[in-house]
Design an enzyme around this catalytic site. Structure first.
Site, short mmCIF file in Angstrom:
data_model
loop_
_atom_site.label_atom_id
_atom_site.label_comp_id
_atom_site.label_asym_id
_atom_site.label_seq_id
_atom_site.Cartn_x
_atom_site.Cartn_y
_atom_site.Cartn_z
N GLY A 11 -11.13 -11.89 -3.04
CA GLY A 11 -11.30 -12.78 -4.57
C GLY A 11 -10.16 -12.14 -5.33
N GLY A 12 -9.53 -11.71 -5.41
CA GLY A 12 -8.32 -11.79 -6.59
C GLY A 12 -7.01 -13.01 -6.96
CD GLN A 13 -4.35 -12.84 -10.98
OE1 GLN A 13 -5.39 -13.72 -10.98
NE2 GLN A 13 -3.07 -12.32 -11.82
CB ILE A 14 -3.69 -14.36 -3.08
CG1 ILE A 14 -2.63 -13.48 -3.46
CG2 ILE A 14 -3.08 -15.34 -2.24
CD1 ILE A 14 -1.22 -12.83 -2.81
N GLY A 15 -6.49 -15.08 -3.26
CA GLY A 15 -8.27 -15.40 -3.11
C GLY A 15 -8.55 -17.08 -3.36
NE ARG A 89 7.21 -8.26 0.07
CZ ARG A 89 8.42 -9.29 -0.36
NH1 ARG A 89 9.67 -7.97 0.07
NH2 ARG A 89 7.94 -9.75 -0.97
CB SER A 120 -3.65 -7.98 2.60
OG SER A 120 -4.43 -8.48 2.82
CG HIS A 176 6.83 -10.58 3.65
ND1 HIS A 176 7.50 -11.60 2.83
CD2 HIS A 176 6.21 -10.40 2.09
CE1 HIS A 176 7.52 -11.54 1.42
NE2 HIS A 176 6.42 -11.02 1.16
O1 TXD Z 1 3.55 -13.94 0.69
C1 TXD Z 1 2.61 -12.96 0.86
N1 TXD Z 1 2.05 -12.56 1.86
C2 TXD Z 1 2.41 -11.58 0.02
C3 TXD Z 1 1.47 -11.06 -0.24
C4 TXD Z 1 2.98 -12.34 -1.72
C5 TXD Z 1 2.08 -11.82 -2.36
C6 TXD Z 1 1.18 -10.57 -2.48
N2 TXD Z 1 0.92 -10.76 -1.29
C7 TXD Z 1 -0.49 -9.51 -1.10
O2 TXD Z 1 -1.09 -10.08 -1.30
C8 TXD Z 1 -0.16 -8.73 -2.73
O3 TXD Z 1 1.48 -7.29 -2.03
C9 TXD Z 1 -1.52 -7.80 -1.64
O4 TXD Z 1 -1.30 -7.07 -0.98
C10 TXD Z 1 -2.21 -9.34 -2.12
C11 TXD Z 1 -3.24 -9.65 -2.37
O5 TXD Z 1 -2.67 -10.35 -3.76
P1 TXD Z 1 -3.77 -10.18 -5.08
O6 TXD Z 1 -2.58 -10.14 -6.00
O7 TXD Z 1 -4.30 -11.89 -4.76
O8 TXD Z 1 -3.86 -9.04 -5.45
P2 TXD Z 1 -5.48 -8.43 -6.81
O9 TXD Z 1 -6.13 -10.03 -7.17
O10 TXD Z 1 -5.33 -7.11 -6.67
O11 TXD Z 1 -6.65 -8.99 -5.28
C12 TXD Z 1 -7.02 -8.27 -4.02
C13 TXD Z 1 -8.67 -8.24 -3.68
C14 TXD Z 1 -9.11 -7.30 -5.04
O12 TXD Z 1 -10.38 -8.90 -5.93
C15 TXD Z 1 -10.05 -6.56 -4.73
O13 TXD Z 1 -11.21 -6.41 -5.28
C16 TXD Z 1 -10.00 -7.00 -3.25
O14 TXD Z 1 -9.16 -7.61 -2.87
N3 TXD Z 1 -10.77 -5.72 -1.90
C17 TXD Z 1 -11.34 -6.14 -0.93
N4 TXD Z 1 -11.85 -7.25 -1.10
C18 TXD Z 1 -12.51 -6.82 0.45
N5 TXD Z 1 -12.73 -5.17 1.06
C19 TXD Z 1 -11.52 -4.26 0.95
N6 TXD Z 1 -11.77 -3.80 1.28
C20 TXD Z 1 -11.16 -4.49 -0.43
N7 TXD Z 1 -10.19 -3.75 -1.52
C21 TXD Z 1 -9.47 -4.38 -2.50
#
Ligand code: TXD
Length: 318
Positions: A11-15, A89, A120, A176
């Site tokens: 539920g982070g930025q992309i979520g 990455r 991810s 990627h």
């Molecule tokens: O095109 C693509 N594939 C991408 C991928 C383009 C840009 C970024 N991309 C990757 O997506 C980036 O390198 C990260 O690995 C993911 C997620 O990026 P985001 O910007 O959304 O990261 P955030 O904001 O840190 O959100 C990640 C969330 C955060 O809320 C954590 O609490 C949660 O992941 N998190 C978990 N959720 C569920 N279960 C577990 N174990 C967990 N651990 C962390």
């Protein structure tokens, strides 16, 4: 007929953007899971409260319990850490492998019939791990990277030529990573090969080639360009929109041809690895991989990109 259900793991930025797009397009009811207490609940409440303004009517729920993803048709995974400036990455593999293993176990238990779109990073490795842990058929586990990489490439071409982004069709293949393969020969503007238009613009073949090489380079480094500007995370609007295009094609059986990280079994000379290629996405997930001829130079770039994917995937302990 029951409504479709979409589960977002992370539920982070992309979520957050994924949830908003699902709601705006009324793709189905949405559950957002995150391990941080209150975060998914707060984001989903925030989005839900604007339904009357935006005019969408779907159920939105935030949760810290995997049980709530039960029965999801499509699961989109963004759980994991994003890059910081200076990181590749691939530097994320250790920490994100642990997270992906937990996530895949949750999906396997509570959404065993779902289609899974992994976002991810490092993408190719995380999709591979997700498929291995869930044991789902390859057609139901895929990764998002190519839709975005191709969209970035198309954007740069449109800006360079001063034409609408809507009329550029571009495709990238491969992993990627920084070795991804933007396919210049198959890129067109309203069907016209892009190099023809660049050569006319500059009236100089060498200059046109130089301009294209710069756009290819920018495409390969486009994720890093955003990371360097943001300083606190990576791109999030564009990966979310890209994954939504894939989810929508599956949920509505649109059969769109989208660059997708798919498991290859001989296509493009690759066997047994997840790599980005164009695929038909429909109600059965990855329904068909679109194969076509690469010339020697393109195949060499593809081989280099695949070698990087193999190196990373083979370094993971399953
Ligand atoms: O095109 C693509 N594939 C991408 C991928 C383009 C840009 C970024 N991309 C990757 O997506 C980036 O390198 C990260 O690995 C993911 C997620 O990026 P985001 O910007 O959304 O990261 P955030 O904001 O840190 O959100 C990640 C969330 C955060 O809320 C954590 O609490 C949660 O992941 N998190 C978990 N959720 C569920 N279960 C577990 N174990 C967990 N651990 C962390």
């Amino acid at each position: 007929m029951a409504r479709k259900k979409i589960a977002l793991i992370g539920g982070g930025q992309i979520g957050g953007v994924l949830a908003q797009l699902c709601a705006l397009r009324e793709l189905g009811d949405v559950v957002m899971f995150d391990i941080v207490e209150g975060l998914p609940q707060g984001k989903m409440l925030d989005i839900a409260e604007v339904g009357p303004v935006d005019g969408f009517d779907v159920n939105l729920k935030g949760t810290n319990s995997y049980e709530d993803i039960e029965g999801a048709d499509v699961v989109i995974v963004t759980a994991g850490l994003p890059r910081k400036p200076g990181m590749s990455r691939d530097d994320l593999i250790e920490v994100n492998s642990k997270i992906m293993t937990q996530v895949a176990e949750g999906i396997k238990k509570y959404a065993p019939k779902s289609f899974v779109i992994v976002i991810s990073n490092p993408l190719d490795a995380m999709v591979t791990l997700c498929q291995k842990v869930t044991g789902f058929p390859y057609s139901r586990v895929m990764g998002q990277a190519g839709v975005l990489d191709s969209s970035r490439f198309a954007s740069f071409i449109a800006w360079e030529l001063g034409v609408s982004v809507k009329d550029v069709v571009a495709v990238t293949l491969g992993g990627h990573g920084d070795d991804m393969v933007p396919l210049v020969r198959y890129t067109s503007v309203c069907g016209i090969p892009v190099m023809e238009l660049l050569e006319r613009k500059y009236n100089d073949k060498a200059k046109a080639k130089e301009v294209m090489e710069a756009m290819v380079k920018r495409t390969r480094g486009a994720g890093g360009e955003v990371v360097a500007l943001l300083k606190t995370g990576s791109a999030f609007y564009s990966p979310a929109s890209s994954a939504i295009a894939m989810a929508e094609s599956i949920l509505k059986d649109q059969k769109r041809v989208l660059p997708t990280c798919c498991f290859l079994q001989g296509e493009f000379g690759v066997n047994g690895y997840y790599v980005g290629v164009p695929a038909v996405l429909g109600e059965n997930g990855v329904e068909k991989i679109i194969e076509f001829a690469l010339d020697a130079e393109e195949q060499a770039m593809m081989d280099k990109s695949v070698a990087a994917v193999k190196g990373l995937v083979d370094s993971m302990k399953f």
